[in-house]
Design an enzyme around this catalytic site. Sequence first.
Site, PDB file in Angstrom:
ATOM      1  N   SER A  61     -27.416  35.622  -9.756  1.00 30.13           N
ATOM      2  CA  SER A  61     -28.582  34.829 -10.203  1.00 30.13           C
ATOM      3  C   SER A  61     -28.534  33.403  -9.674  1.00 30.13           C
ATOM      4  O   SER A  61     -29.565  32.843  -9.270  1.00 30.13           O
ATOM      5  CB  SER A  61     -28.700  34.839 -11.729  1.00 30.13           C
ATOM      6  OG  SER A  61     -27.476  34.511 -12.342  1.00 30.13           O
TER       7      SER A  61
ATOM      8  N   HIS B 226     -25.001  43.009 -13.033  1.00 27.46           N
ATOM      9  CA  HIS B 226     -25.018  41.568 -13.395  1.00 27.46           C
ATOM     10  C   HIS B 226     -25.476  41.465 -14.860  1.00 27.46           C
ATOM     11  O   HIS B 226     -24.855  42.050 -15.736  1.00 27.46           O
ATOM     12  CB  HIS B 226     -25.911  40.843 -12.391  1.00 27.46           C
ATOM     13  CG  HIS B 226     -25.852  39.338 -12.421  1.00 27.46           C
ATOM     14  ND1 HIS B 226     -24.830  38.636 -12.989  1.00 27.46           N
ATOM     15  CD2 HIS B 226     -26.717  38.384 -11.933  1.00 27.46           C
ATOM     16  CE1 HIS B 226     -25.040  37.329 -12.862  1.00 27.46           C
ATOM     17  NE2 HIS B 226     -26.193  37.152 -12.224  1.00 27.46           N
TER      18      HIS B 226
ATOM     19  N   HIS C 175     -14.770  42.279 -13.055  1.00 26.90           N
ATOM     20  CA  HIS C 175     -15.448  41.077 -12.572  1.00 26.90           C
ATOM     21  C   HIS C 175     -15.136  40.865 -11.096  1.00 26.90           C
ATOM     22  O   HIS C 175     -14.045  41.217 -10.639  1.00 26.90           O
ATOM     23  CB  HIS C 175     -15.021  39.832 -13.366  1.00 26.90           C
ATOM     24  CG  HIS C 175     -16.001  38.712 -13.251  1.00 26.90           C
ATOM     25  ND1 HIS C 175     -15.950  37.791 -12.240  1.00 26.90           N
ATOM     26  CD2 HIS C 175     -17.086  38.388 -13.999  1.00 26.90           C
ATOM     27  CE1 HIS C 175     -16.952  36.941 -12.384  1.00 26.90           C
ATOM     28  NE2 HIS C 175     -17.664  37.285 -13.446  1.00 26.90           N
TER      29      HIS C 175
ATOM     30  N   ARG D  59     -15.530  33.505 -22.121  1.00 23.54           N
ATOM     31  CA  ARG D  59     -16.811  33.628 -22.828  1.00 23.54           C
ATOM     32  C   ARG D  59     -16.755  34.812 -23.803  1.00 23.54           C
ATOM     33  O   ARG D  59     -17.394  34.794 -24.844  1.00 23.54           O
ATOM     34  CB  ARG D  59     -17.959  33.824 -21.810  1.00 23.54           C
ATOM     35  CG  ARG D  59     -18.089  32.648 -20.840  1.00 23.54           C
ATOM     36  CD  ARG D  59     -19.095  32.929 -19.737  1.00 23.54           C
ATOM     37  NE  ARG D  59     -18.696  34.041 -18.885  1.00 23.54           N
ATOM     38  CZ  ARG D  59     -19.400  34.507 -17.858  1.00 23.54           C
ATOM     39  NH1 ARG D  59     -20.566  33.943 -17.552  1.00 23.54           N
ATOM     40  NH2 ARG D  59     -18.961  35.511 -17.127  1.00 23.54           N
TER      41      ARG D  59
ATOM     42  N   ASP E 257     -20.365  40.087 -21.096  1.00 22.71           N
ATOM     43  CA  ASP E 257     -21.336  41.049 -21.635  1.00 22.71           C
ATOM     44  C   ASP E 257     -20.727  42.048 -22.605  1.00 22.71           C
ATOM     45  O   ASP E 257     -21.446  42.734 -23.327  1.00 22.71           O
ATOM     46  CB  ASP E 257     -21.999  41.802 -20.475  1.00 22.71           C
ATOM     47  CG  ASP E 257     -22.769  40.854 -19.584  1.00 22.71           C
ATOM     48  OD1 ASP E 257     -23.450  39.974 -20.114  1.00 22.71           O
ATOM     49  OD2 ASP E 257     -22.673  40.989 -18.347  1.00 22.71           O
TER      50      ASP E 257
END
Length: 438
Positions: free
Chosen positions: A241, A271, A318, A327, A373
Amino acid sequence: MGYVKETFRAKADEQVKEIKSLLEQHGNKSLGEVTIAQAYQGMRGIPGLITETSLLDSNEGIRFRGFSIPELRQKLPKAEGGKEPLPEGLFYLMLIGEVPTQEDVDHISATWARRSHVPNHVFDVIESLPISTHPMTQFCVAVLALQTESKFAKAYTEGISKKQHWDYVYEDTMTLIARLPRIAAYIYRRKYKNGDHIQPDGMLDWSANFAHMMGFNNDSFKELMRLYLTIHADHEGGNVSAHATHLVGSALSDPYLSFAAGMTGLAGPLHGLANQEVIRWIEEMCAELNTQQPSKEQIAEYIKKTLAEGKVVPGYGHAVLRKTDPRFTAQMEFAKTHCPEDPIVQTVWNVYEVAPPILENTGKIKNPWPNVDAHSGALLKHYGLVEEDFYTVLFGVSRALGVLASLCWDRALGFPLERPKSMTTEWIKEFVAKETVA
Ligand code: NMX
Ligand code: MLT
């Protein structure tokens, strides 16, 4: 000119001078060689982009202007009575390079509230789409519809000097970010709440107002939104992105067009759409096993089955990270405080215990650890935001902060059109043949 904009201009002027001198003195130094494997394998690790807002370390995770996620949670200003950082503060940090004061953050909140009015034609465009349209498609279409408002596009058509580009890109950035929560909430209420829309509350911060417009007024959900919109904002410049926004912006497409390009990339399952996929995967597992809380043994078997079917285990792996994503950890800490007994949250934690050794044992997955995620959907489900198709839109609203702050820097630093070299396999074969002879 507002004081944030003036401060940005002053910082960018200093940076232009520094880069000029760097290029004069060291412009010919090599940053490394590129292998044939890298050219075929998604350009992993090729250093070819400058992004000022954040930097990723494969073991430590992301740092925004030098600050890790735990440091951001500590240092950035909070809402009254809140414990999580306000994303307005992260935007300021990424744009200016300094930790903002409470006053700076309040100033940005107020600016975005003032600019948040979305013109009616954008809602008409959304309404023209079938209700079944995926929320990310509705979001991308709405951002493109809003492009009619671009000050940069208008000024460019009228004829401006290259030195003025940053100014209009900054203005578009502030207006676009201000309007995204209203657009996203509109899509949410249209698709899932019978079009029963909720008007914005200009007294709330950016995240709390977004939560309010979606229909969630619980204080700890607002805190979750502040954390969520902060941690998803940026992941250096090479992710799909950020890179897409930067690439399209390099053609001097305006911020609306550039951001829409980033969002069509975020909508891919490898993604940002992975946050939707994680929850689907967990729910399908629970449905197949006919239980609300599968055991660790059952989870292990389900992971093996997923791999055997040639599918990815969403939320794991990843392209750069080689450890648990900080995160993920931040969300896990939030869940430990706010909802440790939630069955989906507990399943996410059980997957975290079971998945890494299984993924590692495949011998091919470079990072067996969870990414951002893997956790987000479980928290959203806990608070009643149960429509997982919508989750990537939340990611997109947050990602705007990083990619648009970067776009301001791209234009302030006068970066040129991006145009790397491509080769054919025939060219590679000839190159290898020549190298082998030599
Ligand atoms: N499950 C199964 N296989 C995997 C996984 C996974 N979670 N992660 C990597 N692999 C496979 C990958 O498909 C590749 O297989 P093959 O050689 O058959 O093509 C092999 O392992 C080597 O891949 P890596 O070099 O480890 O990973 P790469 O850099 O190519 O891809 C991802 C990174 C993130 C695309 C990959 O790990 C993945 O598909 N993960 C699941 C989807 C996901 O969670 N995406 C979200 C990423 C974060 N975000 O928000 O963007
Ligand atoms: C991101 O936040 O963009 C993802 O972790 C993907 C990446 O960094 O490549």
